[in-house]
Scaffold this motif. Sequence first.
Motif, PDB file in Angstrom:
ATOM      1  N   TYR A  69      33.073  29.266  36.957  1.00 42.59           N
ATOM      2  CA  TYR A  69      33.909  30.214  37.731  1.00 42.59           C
ATOM      3  C   TYR A  69      33.533  31.803  37.806  1.00 42.59           C
ATOM      4  N   ARG A  70      34.164  32.000  39.067  1.00 44.22           N
ATOM      5  CA  ARG A  70      33.857  33.659  39.200  1.00 44.22           C
ATOM      6  C   ARG A  70      35.064  34.326  40.026  1.00 44.22           C
ATOM      7  N   LEU A  71      35.433  35.402  39.347  1.00 44.26           N
ATOM      8  CA  LEU A  71      36.554  35.972  39.857  1.00 44.26           C
ATOM      9  C   LEU A  71      36.268  37.235  40.515  1.00 44.26           C
ATOM     10  N   ASP A  72      36.534  37.328  41.686  1.00 46.55           N
ATOM     11  CA  ASP A  72      36.012  38.385  42.553  1.00 46.55           C
ATOM     12  C   ASP A  72      34.420  38.772  42.456  1.00 46.55           C
ATOM     13  N   ASP A  73      34.116  39.691  42.199  1.00 50.73           N
ATOM     14  CA  ASP A  73      32.811  40.134  42.156  1.00 50.73           C
ATOM     15  C   ASP A  73      32.272  40.018  40.684  1.00 50.73           C
ATOM     16  N   ARG A  74      32.904  39.560  39.665  1.00 54.50           N
ATOM     17  CA  ARG A  74      32.486  39.486  38.516  1.00 54.50           C
ATOM     18  C   ARG A  74      31.400  38.341  38.114  1.00 54.50           C
ATOM     19  N   PRO A  75      30.726  38.331  37.043  1.00 49.18           N
ATOM     20  CA  PRO A  75      29.781  37.585  36.697  1.00 49.18           C
ATOM     21  C   PRO A  75      30.198  36.262  36.622  1.00 49.18           C
ATOM     22  N   GLU A  76      29.475  35.131  36.999  1.00 50.00           N
ATOM     23  CA  GLU A  76      30.263  33.623  36.596  1.00 50.00           C
ATOM     24  C   GLU A  76      30.275  33.279  35.235  1.00 50.00           C
ATOM     25  N   ALA A  77      31.099  32.609  34.746  1.00 49.40           N
ATOM     26  CA  ALA A  77      31.406  32.038  33.553  1.00 49.40           C
ATOM     27  C   ALA A  77      31.515  30.451  33.615  1.00 49.40           C
ATOM     28  N   ALA A  78      31.556  30.176  32.309  1.00 48.29           N
ATOM     29  CA  ALA A  78      31.322  28.519  32.208  1.00 48.29           C
ATOM     30  C   ALA A  78      32.763  28.249  31.249  1.00 48.29           C
ATOM     31  N   ALA A  79      33.439  27.039  31.583  1.00 50.49           N
ATOM     32  CA  ALA A  79      34.474  26.753  30.509  1.00 50.49           C
ATOM     33  C   ALA A  79      34.442  25.124  30.701  1.00 50.49           C
ATOM     34  N   ARG A  80      35.228  24.657  29.651  1.00 51.96           N
ATOM     35  CA  ARG A  80      35.616  23.234  29.741  1.00 51.96           C
ATOM     36  C   ARG A  80      37.235  23.202  29.669  1.00 51.96           C
ATOM     37  N   ALA A  81      37.787  22.630  30.643  1.00 49.26           N
ATOM     38  CA  ALA A  81      39.379  22.717  30.616  1.00 49.26           C
ATOM     39  C   ALA A  81      40.007  21.440  31.057  1.00 49.26           C
ATOM     40  N   HIS A  82      41.246  21.310  30.826  1.00 48.51           N
ATOM     41  CA  HIS A  82      41.966  20.231  31.009  1.00 48.51           C
ATOM     42  C   HIS A  82      42.714  20.258  32.401  1.00 48.51           C
ATOM     43  N   THR A  83      43.003  21.366  32.711  1.00 45.69           N
ATOM     44  CA  THR A  83      43.924  21.951  34.123  1.00 45.69           C
ATOM     45  C   THR A  83      43.530  23.241  34.266  1.00 45.69           C
ATOM     46  N   ILE A  84      43.526  23.515  35.650  1.00 48.07           N
ATOM     47  CA  ILE A  84      43.521  24.566  36.239  1.00 48.07           C
ATOM     48  C   ILE A  84      44.522  24.900  37.328  1.00 48.07           C
ATOM     49  N   ILE A  85      45.386  25.751  37.192  1.00 47.00           N
ATOM     50  CA  ILE A  85      46.333  26.075  38.555  1.00 47.00           C
ATOM     51  C   ILE A  85      46.067  27.438  39.060  1.00 47.00           C
ATOM     52  N   VAL A  86      46.047  27.628  40.307  1.00 49.71           N
ATOM     53  CA  VAL A  86      46.190  28.930  40.870  1.00 49.71           C
ATOM     54  C   VAL A  86      47.094  28.805  41.906  1.00 49.71           C
ATOM     55  N   GLY A  87      47.750  30.256  41.813  1.00 50.50           N
ATOM     56  CA  GLY A  87      49.101  30.157  42.472  1.00 50.50           C
ATOM     57  C   GLY A  87      49.441  31.491  43.068  1.00 50.50           C
ATOM     58  N   ASN A  88      50.551  31.748  44.067  1.00 48.10           N
ATOM     59  CA  ASN A  88      51.152  32.971  44.566  1.00 48.10           C
ATOM     60  C   ASN A  88      52.541  32.960  43.925  1.00 48.10           C
ATOM     61  N   SER A  89      53.169  31.851  43.241  1.00 51.42           N
ATOM     62  CA  SER A  89      54.493  31.987  42.712  1.00 51.42           C
ATOM     63  C   SER A  89      54.332  31.278  41.375  1.00 51.42           C
ATOM     64  N   GLY A  90      55.014  31.629  40.400  1.00 50.57           N
ATOM     65  CA  GLY A  90      54.803  31.037  39.053  1.00 50.57           C
ATOM     66  C   GLY A  90      55.711  30.342  38.460  1.00 50.57           C
ATOM     67  N   THR A  91      57.036  29.693  38.971  1.00 43.57           N
ATOM     68  CA  THR A  91      58.014  29.065  38.306  1.00 43.57           C
ATOM     69  C   THR A  91      58.104  27.650  38.949  1.00 43.57           C
ATOM     70  N   LEU A  92      58.140  26.680  38.015  1.00 46.48           N
ATOM     71  CA  LEU A  92      58.038  25.452  38.315  1.00 46.48           C
ATOM     72  C   LEU A  92      59.615  24.938  38.455  1.00 46.48           C
ATOM     73  N   ALA A 138      44.595  34.664  34.459  1.00 38.75           N
ATOM     74  CA  ALA A 138      43.467  35.577  35.262  1.00 38.75           C
ATOM     75  C   ALA A 138      44.209  35.893  36.453  1.00 38.75           C
ATOM     76  N   GLN A 139      43.919  36.948  36.993  1.00 34.17           N
ATOM     77  CA  GLN A 139      44.225  37.545  38.464  1.00 34.17           C
ATOM     78  C   GLN A 139      43.015  38.113  39.157  1.00 34.17           C
ATOM     79  N   ALA A 140      43.020  37.663  40.611  1.00 37.73           N
ATOM     80  CA  ALA A 140      41.730  38.139  41.331  1.00 37.73           C
ATOM     81  C   ALA A 140      42.354  37.875  42.689  1.00 37.73           C
ATOM     82  N   ARG A 141      41.631  38.666  43.854  1.00 29.42           N
ATOM     83  CA  ARG A 141      41.619  38.304  44.944  1.00 29.42           C
ATOM     84  C   ARG A 141      41.066  37.354  45.529  1.00 29.42           C
ATOM     85  N   THR A 142      40.033  36.782  44.792  1.00 31.63           N
ATOM     86  CA  THR A 142      39.052  35.697  45.326  1.00 31.63           C
ATOM     87  C   THR A 142      38.817  34.985  44.008  1.00 31.63           C
ATOM     88  N   MET A 143      38.851  33.821  44.406  1.00 32.33           N
ATOM     89  CA  MET A 143      38.267  32.810  42.849  1.00 32.33           C
ATOM     90  C   MET A 143      37.295  31.941  43.480  1.00 32.33           C
TER      91      MET A 143
END
Length: 335
Positions: free
Chosen positions: A195-218, A283-288
């Motif tokens: 994954y890469r956030l904005d213009d930061r270096p790319e990073a590696a991860a192992r995940a079960h779930t990734i959620i990206v949103g504009n609103s945070g409450t379920l 994390a927060q970013a304008r682009t992901m």
Amino acid sequence: MNDAPAERGRRRAAVVVNPSKVDITVLRSVVAAAESTHGLAPSTWHETSADDDGRGASAAAIASAPSVILVAGGDGTLRVAAEAIASTGIPLGLVPAGTGNLFARALGLPLGDFKRSVDIACSGRDQVVDVGQVSLGRNDGTNRDEVFLVMAGIGLDAHMAGHTNERLKRRIGWLAYSDPIARSIIGNRQFDLHYRLDDRPEAAARAHTIIVGNSGTLTGGVLLLPEAVVDDGLLDAVMLRPGKGPGWGNIGYRLTFNRMLHRTRFGRLVGRFSPKARAISYAQARTMHLRLEEPQEIQLDGDSHGSVISVSLRNLHHALIVRVPSGPAARPGGR
């Protein structure tokens, strides 16, 4: 379906409605009463259908040059309509009629009350909000652009959207998700990504779930993305990485107490000095940008959108105008 045009010079609404979610006879009566109360010309009506998920209906509504477009349906209908209405400058009025209605909840809009919803749409205050845009990269090399208003998810979130019994969901709402959630946690299936956030270096991860949103409450008041605000120009992301140890317990603890940790002075103090749990990170970013080692399911605002091998997301700042209750402006969203 398109009724008689408005009288020249008078304000009027256009109504995009999902007839499978809404009693149109009741809604027509409520809209007619609001037209009389607020001095509006007769509305135009545009129904979704099995052959039109709302794109054609929304385009017809926009072409009628209304002063506001009412969208009556669930989160899926709203998402499709918002994609068409964004950046037109036409306010969108929500008439929530689905199971989750997460966007309406984030804005503090009424649920299950057609009269209040229509009155707000006709006479409320305009609130600018962000829209999430996502490019879905398929394993066959094709890409498709979509938008989301609330959340996009890979992993547990997408599994819930794609494998929940729809009939059961209509009957008992979000309780229908308990079985796919339990199966996903017990199976603990994880995936590798870069994954890469904005213009930061790319990073590696192992995940079960990734959620990206504009609103945070379920639903149920669970605060998933504690810093998410629908008009701040940023996308918020959470990554669940339970590993093979006590990770799910740490995740459950954090989600249970997120509201206290971020909404009270004492909670923020505790959070500042508490060790960060590796099992859940934000994390927060304008682009992901995400690159997946193997195709994974993705959901947008609760609807499954198949499997992807890559995902690019960006925030469309203040792209949509939404009608909210009149009164002092409040900061909508997570904080």
